[in-house]
Design a protein around this motif. Structure first.
Motif, mmCIF file in Angstrom:
data_model
loop_
_atom_site.group_PDB
_atom_site.id
_atom_site.type_symbol
_atom_site.label_atom_id
_atom_site.label_comp_id
_atom_site.label_asym_id
_atom_site.label_seq_id
_atom_site.Cartn_x
_atom_site.Cartn_y
_atom_site.Cartn_z
ATOM 1 N N GLU A 112 -7.316 -1.135 8.442
ATOM 2 C CA GLU A 112 -6.853 -2.615 8.037
ATOM 3 C C GLU A 112 -7.860 -3.701 7.691
ATOM 4 O O GLU A 112 -8.582 -3.866 8.523
ATOM 5 C CB GLU A 112 -5.821 -3.057 9.144
ATOM 6 N N ALA A 113 -7.675 -4.135 6.575
ATOM 7 C CA ALA A 113 -8.673 -5.105 6.118
ATOM 8 C C ALA A 113 -8.158 -6.595 6.298
ATOM 9 O O ALA A 113 -7.228 -6.812 5.435
ATOM 10 C CB ALA A 113 -9.270 -4.943 4.576
ATOM 11 N N LEU A 114 -8.689 -7.315 7.045
ATOM 12 C CA LEU A 114 -8.591 -8.883 7.446
ATOM 13 C C LEU A 114 -9.177 -9.766 6.760
ATOM 14 O O LEU A 114 -10.268 -9.784 6.672
ATOM 15 C CB LEU A 114 -8.161 -8.814 8.810
ATOM 16 N N HIS A 115 -8.593 -10.861 5.987
ATOM 17 C CA HIS A 115 -9.231 -11.841 5.358
ATOM 18 C C HIS A 115 -9.583 -12.950 6.107
ATOM 19 O O HIS A 115 -8.838 -13.110 7.346
ATOM 20 C CB HIS A 115 -8.314 -12.536 4.070
ATOM 21 N N GLY A 116 -10.254 -13.941 5.708
ATOM 22 C CA GLY A 116 -10.370 -15.143 6.520
ATOM 23 C C GLY A 116 -9.580 -16.339 6.237
ATOM 24 O O GLY A 116 -8.559 -16.080 5.558
ATOM 25 N N TYR A 117 -10.012 -17.328 6.904
ATOM 26 C CA TYR A 117 -9.024 -18.488 6.676
ATOM 27 C C TYR A 117 -10.100 -19.786 6.298
ATOM 28 O O TYR A 117 -11.326 -20.139 6.919
ATOM 29 C CB TYR A 117 -8.347 -19.152 8.221
ATOM 30 N N PRO A 118 -9.740 -20.350 5.168
ATOM 31 C CA PRO A 118 -8.468 -20.185 4.288
ATOM 32 C C PRO A 118 -8.639 -18.890 3.451
ATOM 33 O O PRO A 118 -9.911 -18.533 3.037
ATOM 34 C CB PRO A 118 -8.285 -21.478 3.257
ATOM 35 N N GLY A 119 -7.807 -18.312 3.212
ATOM 36 C CA GLY A 119 -7.731 -16.995 2.278
ATOM 37 C C GLY A 119 -6.451 -16.326 2.241
ATOM 38 O O GLY A 119 -5.658 -16.721 2.662
ATOM 39 N N SER A 120 -6.562 -14.965 1.560
ATOM 40 C CA SER A 120 -5.438 -14.113 1.389
ATOM 41 C C SER A 120 -6.129 -12.895 1.203
ATOM 42 O O SER A 120 -7.141 -12.781 0.798
ATOM 43 C CB SER A 120 -4.667 -14.660 0.273
ATOM 44 N N PRO A 121 -5.104 -11.663 1.175
ATOM 45 C CA PRO A 121 -5.415 -10.578 0.729
ATOM 46 C C PRO A 121 -6.265 -10.192 -0.466
ATOM 47 O O PRO A 121 -7.088 -9.674 -0.724
ATOM 48 C CB PRO A 121 -4.417 -9.664 0.900
ATOM 49 N N SER A 122 -5.963 -11.391 -1.281
ATOM 50 C CA SER A 122 -6.502 -11.180 -2.675
ATOM 51 C C SER A 122 -7.992 -11.588 -2.724
ATOM 52 O O SER A 122 -8.573 -11.177 -3.473
ATOM 53 C CB SER A 122 -5.802 -12.407 -3.677
ATOM 54 N N SER A 123 -8.395 -12.231 -1.820
ATOM 55 C CA SER A 123 -9.929 -12.253 -1.567
ATOM 56 C C SER A 123 -10.468 -10.954 -1.431
ATOM 57 O O SER A 123 -11.757 -10.946 -2.065
ATOM 58 C CB SER A 123 -10.144 -13.317 -0.248
ATOM 59 N N TRP A 124 -10.104 -9.968 -0.675
ATOM 60 C CA TRP A 124 -10.443 -8.723 -0.870
ATOM 61 C C TRP A 124 -10.566 -8.086 -2.221
ATOM 62 O O TRP A 124 -11.517 -7.497 -2.406
ATOM 63 C CB TRP A 124 -9.860 -7.831 0.522
ATOM 64 N N LEU A 125 -9.586 -8.249 -2.691
ATOM 65 C CA LEU A 125 -9.266 -7.468 -4.156
ATOM 66 C C LEU A 125 -10.002 -8.098 -5.203
ATOM 67 O O LEU A 125 -10.309 -7.325 -6.094
ATOM 68 C CB LEU A 125 -7.825 -7.421 -4.350
ATOM 69 N N ASN A 126 -10.110 -9.638 -5.148
ATOM 70 C CA ASN A 126 -10.819 -10.121 -6.386
ATOM 71 C C ASN A 126 -12.143 -10.313 -6.037
ATOM 72 O O ASN A 126 -13.305 -9.868 -6.634
ATOM 73 C CB ASN A 126 -9.797 -11.354 -6.587
ATOM 74 N N ARG A 127 -12.443 -11.366 -5.336
ATOM 75 C CA ARG A 127 -13.643 -11.830 -4.980
ATOM 76 C C ARG A 127 -14.710 -10.814 -4.230
ATOM 77 O O ARG A 127 -15.885 -10.615 -4.886
ATOM 78 C CB ARG A 127 -13.963 -13.387 -4.113
ATOM 79 N N LEU A 128 -14.117 -9.883 -3.387
ATOM 80 C CA LEU A 128 -14.991 -8.895 -2.757
ATOM 81 C C LEU A 128 -14.927 -7.536 -3.459
ATOM 82 O O LEU A 128 -15.473 -6.698 -3.057
ATOM 83 C CB LEU A 128 -14.633 -8.762 -1.327
ATOM 84 N N ALA A 129 -14.045 -7.319 -4.424
ATOM 85 C CA ALA A 129 -13.937 -6.148 -5.172
ATOM 86 C C ALA A 129 -13.759 -4.842 -4.357
ATOM 87 O O ALA A 129 -14.638 -3.942 -4.629
ATOM 88 C CB ALA A 129 -15.238 -6.174 -6.170
ATOM 89 N N ALA A 130 -13.035 -5.026 -3.364
ATOM 90 C CA ALA A 130 -12.867 -3.893 -2.414
ATOM 91 C C ALA A 130 -12.549 -2.545 -3.161
ATOM 92 O O ALA A 130 -13.182 -1.505 -2.809
ATOM 93 C CB ALA A 130 -12.053 -4.342 -1.243
ATOM 94 N N THR A 131 -11.909 -2.591 -4.086
ATOM 95 C CA THR A 131 -11.310 -1.179 -4.598
ATOM 96 C C THR A 131 -12.493 -0.416 -5.109
ATOM 97 O O THR A 131 -12.932 0.556 -5.056
ATOM 98 C CB THR A 131 -10.292 -1.366 -5.642
ATOM 99 N N ARG A 132 -13.382 -1.392 -5.874
ATOM 100 C CA ARG A 132 -14.641 -0.911 -6.483
ATOM 101 C C ARG A 132 -15.727 -0.471 -5.344
ATOM 102 O O ARG A 132 -16.142 0.644 -5.635
ATOM 103 C CB ARG A 132 -15.385 -1.976 -7.285
#
Length: 340
Positions: A128-148
């Motif tokens: 389970e990947a948890l984001h910061g505050y402020p933030g959202s799960p999109s932070s992992w997927l967009n800015r942090l490029a987690a899938t790549r």
């Protein structure tokens, strides 16, 4: 044009510049009450566009509001796992978690490794990947490029094929929960530790044993990862914190921010669980490094703590993106492998 897009931020910036030009050009136009009204209107336009541009640039960094509907307080929901993107060898799906234990109903994104399609009878470990505050799960997927990053680490053999969940830890984007059950507020801890695993096990081919479940988070999500693992060692075997800290820094409402939800208090006063923690930060992030060093000093078997500090580096997305691949690899060494 989403509110976290470069196009939106640039458009708002251009509008702010044009509003400033308009203010300058019309400042001495007209006379009497008309002049006062014109000045007030153009000044208000200038201020509004400047604040909008500032907000969009900030949102682009933290992804608190990835969509306009999220800005209005709505969540995208989906009843079944359905592909949302497939630009990498892994697949991203979204499903709705109807939390019978927490009372929260929220969408959760899930990364499915390529092996998930290639091995249709296998069940996979979960992070389970948890984001910061402020933030959202999109932070992992967009800015942090987690899938790549996940694709690269799995393809290189540094990480076993793993399902990674990206749940929200802020049901209200403007309310910081620190992944706790707030008194008279959302029960986010229950959502993350009970409802999300239950839904994932119902919707996806994942392992159910605690040895195959871990947590990772950055900033507030880093605190969430270590705290939830310490509080629920029956559910999680390991956790990684990127620039996290040892206490929530908010008022939970029942006083546990000073006791049961303070990780240093737990390690000093309660039996330490048989889990493994990975604590990472930049050396310029003094709060995060201090708390990591404190937790490492207090830890003793059966608890295992590994620390990793990067030279320089503050509390930023740049640091977290550089740290996420090593953290995912480390977690994988402690988690079970796919089973048939």
């Amino acid at each position: 044009m989403a509110p976290d897009s470069l196009t939106a931020a640039l458009t708002a910036t251009i509008a702010a510049v044009l509003a400033a030009v308009l203010l300058s050009a019309t400042w001495d136009r007209a006379t009497g009450p008309r002049r006062a009204a014109l000045r007030a209107t153009t000044a208000a336009c200038c201020l509004t566009t400047a604040l909008t541009a500032t907000g969009l640039w900030i949102n682009r960094q933290v992804d608190t509001f990835p969509t306009w509907s999220a800005l209005a307080g709505h969540h995208i929901t989906s009843t079944d796992p359905a592909p949302t993107t497939d630009h990498t060898s892994g697949q991203l799906v979204t499903f709705t978690v109807t939390g019978t234990a927490s009372g929260l109903t929220l969408p959760v994104h899930a990364y499915l490794p390529d092996a998930y399609r290639e091995q249709p009878t296998a069940r996979f470990p979960v992070i389970e990947a948890l984001h910061g505050y402020p933030g959202s799960p999109s932070s992992w997927l967009n800015r942090l490029a987690a899938t790549r990053h996940l694709d690269q680490e799995i393809a290189a053999g540094r990480m076993a094929p793993t399902v990674v969940l990206f749940p929200p830890q802020t049901p209200n984007p403007l309310l910081d929960t620190e992944c706790t059950d707030l008194a008279n507020g959302p029960r986010t801890e229950t959502f993350l530790t009970v409802d999300v695993p239950t839904a994932a096990q119902a919707h996806l081919r994942v392992r159910t044993d605690r040895a195959s479940w871990g947590l990772i988070g950055y900033s507030a999500g880093g605190y969430c990862a270590t705290n939830l693992a310490l509080r629920h060692p029956d559910r999680y075997a390991t956790a990684a914190s990127l620039s996290g800290y040892a206490n929530p820094g908010i008022t939970i409402g029942d006083g546990t921010e000073h006791t049961l939800n303070d990780d240093t208090w737990r390690l000093r006063h309660l039996p330490q669980p048989a889990i493994a923690l990975y604590l990472s930060s930049g050396r310029a992030d003094h709060k995060a490094q201090h708390d990591a060093e404190t937790l490492a000093h207090l830890a003793h078997p059966p608890l295992t703590v590994t620390t990793n500090y990067a030279d320089g580096g503050g509390h930023s997305m740049t640091v977290w993106e550089a740290a996420e691949s090593p953290a995912f690899d480390w977690l994988s060494t402690w988690l079970g492998r796919p089973v048939h």
